[in-house]
Design an enzyme around this catalytic site. Structure first.
Site, PDB file in Angstrom:
ATOM      1  N   TYR A  22       2.125   9.571  -7.289  1.00 59.69           N
ATOM      2  CA  TYR A  22       0.903   8.491  -7.549  1.00 59.69           C
ATOM      3  C   TYR A  22       0.966   9.972  -8.953  1.00 59.69           C
ATOM      4  O   TYR A  22       1.470  11.605  -9.043  1.00 59.69           O
ATOM      5  CB  TYR A  22      -0.050   8.727  -7.234  1.00 59.69           C
ATOM      6  CG  TYR A  22       0.327   8.117  -5.746  1.00 59.69           C
ATOM      7  CD1 TYR A  22      -1.104   7.353  -6.155  1.00 59.69           C
ATOM      8  CD2 TYR A  22       0.999   8.139  -4.498  1.00 59.69           C
ATOM      9  CE1 TYR A  22      -0.621   5.994  -4.769  1.00 59.69           C
ATOM     10  CE2 TYR A  22       0.748   7.208  -3.492  1.00 59.69           C
ATOM     11  CZ  TYR A  22      -0.242   6.070  -4.244  1.00 59.69           C
ATOM     12  OH  TYR A  22      -0.094   4.894  -3.125  1.00 59.69           O
ATOM     13  N   TYR A  73       7.898   5.581  -1.903  1.00 61.10           N
ATOM     14  CA  TYR A  73       7.952   6.777  -2.046  1.00 61.10           C
ATOM     15  C   TYR A  73       7.543   7.217  -0.784  1.00 61.10           C
ATOM     16  O   TYR A  73       7.620   7.060   0.745  1.00 61.10           O
ATOM     17  CB  TYR A  73       6.953   7.755  -3.158  1.00 61.10           C
ATOM     18  CG  TYR A  73       5.504   7.485  -1.802  1.00 61.10           C
ATOM     19  CD1 TYR A  73       4.820   7.992  -0.637  1.00 61.10           C
ATOM     20  CD2 TYR A  73       4.446   6.197  -2.459  1.00 61.10           C
ATOM     21  CE1 TYR A  73       3.349   7.962  -0.944  1.00 61.10           C
ATOM     22  CE2 TYR A  73       3.818   5.607  -1.838  1.00 61.10           C
ATOM     23  CZ  TYR A  73       2.647   5.819  -1.375  1.00 61.10           C
ATOM     24  OH  TYR A  73       1.771   5.983  -0.976  1.00 61.10           O
ATOM     25  N   ARG A  97       7.729   4.845   2.428  1.00 59.45           N
ATOM     26  CA  ARG A  97       6.092   4.020   2.284  1.00 59.45           C
ATOM     27  C   ARG A  97       6.794   2.657   1.862  1.00 59.45           C
ATOM     28  O   ARG A  97       7.551   2.781   1.076  1.00 59.45           O
ATOM     29  CB  ARG A  97       5.033   4.316   1.485  1.00 59.45           C
ATOM     30  CG  ARG A  97       4.234   5.143   2.341  1.00 59.45           C
ATOM     31  CD  ARG A  97       3.311   4.799   3.944  1.00 59.45           C
ATOM     32  NE  ARG A  97       3.100   3.554   3.596  1.00 59.45           N
ATOM     33  CZ  ARG A  97       1.618   2.640   3.624  1.00 59.45           C
ATOM     34  NH1 ARG A  97       1.052   3.538   2.550  1.00 59.45           N
ATOM     35  NH2 ARG A  97       1.802   1.305   4.076  1.00 59.45           N
ATOM     36  N   HIS A 106       3.339  -1.345  -2.663  1.00 61.85           N
ATOM     37  CA  HIS A 106       2.074  -1.861  -1.820  1.00 61.85           C
ATOM     38  C   HIS A 106       1.453  -0.805  -3.318  1.00 61.85           C
ATOM     39  O   HIS A 106       1.331  -0.352  -4.084  1.00 61.85           O
ATOM     40  CB  HIS A 106       1.537  -0.579  -0.677  1.00 61.85           C
ATOM     41  CG  HIS A 106       1.501   0.881  -0.776  1.00 61.85           C
ATOM     42  ND1 HIS A 106       2.224   1.826  -0.175  1.00 61.85           N
ATOM     43  CD2 HIS A 106       0.616   1.367  -0.867  1.00 61.85           C
ATOM     44  CE1 HIS A 106       1.985   3.407  -0.131  1.00 61.85           C
ATOM     45  NE2 HIS A 106       0.914   2.731  -0.698  1.00 61.85           N
ATOM     46  N   HIS A 166      -3.021   0.093  -3.129  1.00 60.68           N
ATOM     47  CA  HIS A 166      -4.022  -0.116  -2.668  1.00 60.68           C
ATOM     48  C   HIS A 166      -5.268  -1.065  -3.039  1.00 60.68           C
ATOM     49  O   HIS A 166      -5.704  -1.110  -4.572  1.00 60.68           O
ATOM     50  CB  HIS A 166      -4.817   1.092  -2.677  1.00 60.68           C
ATOM     51  CG  HIS A 166      -3.234   2.313  -1.952  1.00 60.68           C
ATOM     52  ND1 HIS A 166      -3.885   2.917  -0.757  1.00 60.68           N
ATOM     53  CD2 HIS A 166      -2.918   2.911  -2.733  1.00 60.68           C
ATOM     54  CE1 HIS A 166      -2.683   3.552  -0.088  1.00 60.68           C
ATOM     55  NE2 HIS A 166      -2.267   4.191  -0.979  1.00 60.68           N
TER      56      HIS A 166
END
Lengths: 250, 202
Positions: free
Chosen positions: A119, A158, A168, A171, A173
């Site tokens: 991120y 990640y 995870r 995905h 959000h």
């Protein structure tokens, strides 16, 4: 004080298995889902107070308009001067209420990791490369049929520190507004066939299998653009009462 | 469009946590400045979000939706306002009251909003600020209401909250710290304090 050792994946997987299938027919996860360790101290211990007859304050919602969104906001690959790394894709679908009515003119916001699973956030210290051409935030307004559409790149999986070897699944959000504040939703869209699904306590917090499957997008080859992008389709159904007296086209 | 209503309700999309990294997507500059610039009726509501151990939650997001001073819930667009040239955030125009605020808690778990006291949205209604709380670790958001202290008696008479103890009901009422400044803490879980009353709209 010695810090407690993080649980192993086997321990978390056993907890996930023990809760699997609990809450049959319920879409939303229990707020206190112990395999997701961050939930332990952050969920109410007392039952929520049921308000059978919500007030107009909850049955209306904020308005967003053309001044809130720019044309480029829905194309996450064009927010910088160069091309982002990764697999280009489009994600589209409809936002509907539980009666199947399109949710029109409402704000849809997305955010995601880059292709390497990182991120663009100061607190993400995963040692994967940042992409100077990808921030990973986008927004759009739904059209008259409730449709949203984003152009982006496929996010990578990640690691996170819920337990040892916690990863995870990839995905995106999603944050959604309906016609009423009660329909507010923040959720995550997953990609079909991800091998990380069974290991992830956040996805598995939705313990009803049919409900969980509603979080997974469908690959749609007709949406894919030759030499350019892959297409995924994902419809979203907002829960909660909507005021019937509100003009639908608002 | 004329989509016919489905015979059976559609099943809802499940909620998932906002996670820790919403910070560059959701919060916006001026998200907490809901009152038009210089409005003499401006009030400040501030507080902390706490977890069950009494620790402040630095990665929570608080959203507020409320009536304006006259009780209107029409709202106005323009909470986010983006620059059409750069795509950057312009912020509110400072003129319109949009009714919508979005505030990320700071590193100390604190949030605040500068707003206008809501008016009654119908005759006899008890005005309040509707609050939606998101946080890392919270798999499904929580709703509550902020009442100003002058409405505490009316709240106590509301049958929807008649079963609550006085202490629990007080979690729905802000405390006036000094004129125009109110404190409203949100406790996600009891243990270190009285848990905030959260609402389920059946």
């Amino acid at each position: 004080m010695t810090p407690p050792q993080p649980p192993t994946q086997a321990e978390i997987s056993a907890e996930i298995a023990a809760l699997s299938g609990s809450r049959p027919g319920l879409a939303h996860p229990d707020r206190g889902y112990a395999p997701y360790r961050s939930s332990v101290l952050r969920h109410p211990g007392k039952p929520l107070v049921v308000v059978k007859d919500p007030e107009a304050v909850e049955l209306t919602g904020p308005a967003f308009g053309v001044s809130d969104v720019t044309d480029l906001d829905s194309d996450l690959t064009r927010q910088h001067t160069g091309e982002p790394q990764g697999e280009r894709m489009t994600v589209t679908g409809r936002v509907l209420d539980r009666d199947g009515r399109p949710v029109r003119g409402q704000l849809v916001e997305v955010w995601q990791a880059n292709a390497a699973g990182r991120y663009a956030h100061q607190r993400d210290d995963h040692p994967a490369p940042l992409d100077p051409h990808f921030t990973g935030a986008g927004r759009c307004l739904t059209d008259d049929e409730g449709r949203y559409a984003f152009t982006t790149i496929k996010p990578g999986p990640y690691p996170w520190r819920n337990h040892t070897n916690a990863w995870r699944p990839a995905h995106i959000h999603f944050s959604l507004f309906g016609r009423a504040f009660t329909q507010r939703l923040i959720t995550q869209m997953y990609f079909p066939g991800d091998p990380l699904f069974p290991y992830d306590p956040i996805l598995q917090s939705v313990t009803d299998e049919a409900a969980r499957n509603r979080l997974i997008a469908t690959y749609d080859h007709d949406l894919s653009v030759p030499e350019w992008s892959l297409g995924y389709r994902w419809d979203i159904v907002l829960d909660g009462p909507a005021a019937t007296w509100i003009e639908e086209g608002r | 469009m004329g989509t016919p209503a489905s015979p059976a309700p559609l099943e809802p999309t499940p909620s998932q946590t906002v996670g820790p990294f919403y910070g560059y997507a959701l919060p916006f500059t001026g998200g907490e400045e809901l009152a038009p610039v210089g409005h003499p009726g401006t009030i400040t509501v501030h507080g902390y979000v706490y977890d069950g151990a009494g620790a402040p939650v630095p990665d929570a997001l608080v959203e507020i939706w409320q009536a304006d001073e006259a009780g209107s819930l029409k709202g106005a667009p323009g909470s986010l306002r983006r620059d059409p040239v750069t795509g950057g955030i312009l912020g509110r125009n400072g003129v319109d009251f949009t009714g919508f605020a979005r505030i990320a808690t700071d590193a100390s778990g604190r949030w605040f909003v500068r707003t206008l006291p809501p008016g009654p949205h119908r005759d006899g209604a008890v005005p309040y600020l509707s609050v939606c709380v998101f946080a890392r670790g919270l798999l499904h958001h929580l709703f509550t209401r902020i009442h100003l202290p002058e409405h505490a008696a009316a709240l106590a008479a509301d049958p929807a909250f008649g079963e609550l103890s006085e202490a629990r009901r007080q979690t729905l009422v802000a405390v006036e710290e000094r004129p125009g400044v109110y404190r409203f803490d949100i406790r996600l879980q009891g243990g270190a304090g009285e848990e905030t009353v959260f609402l389920d709209f059946a």
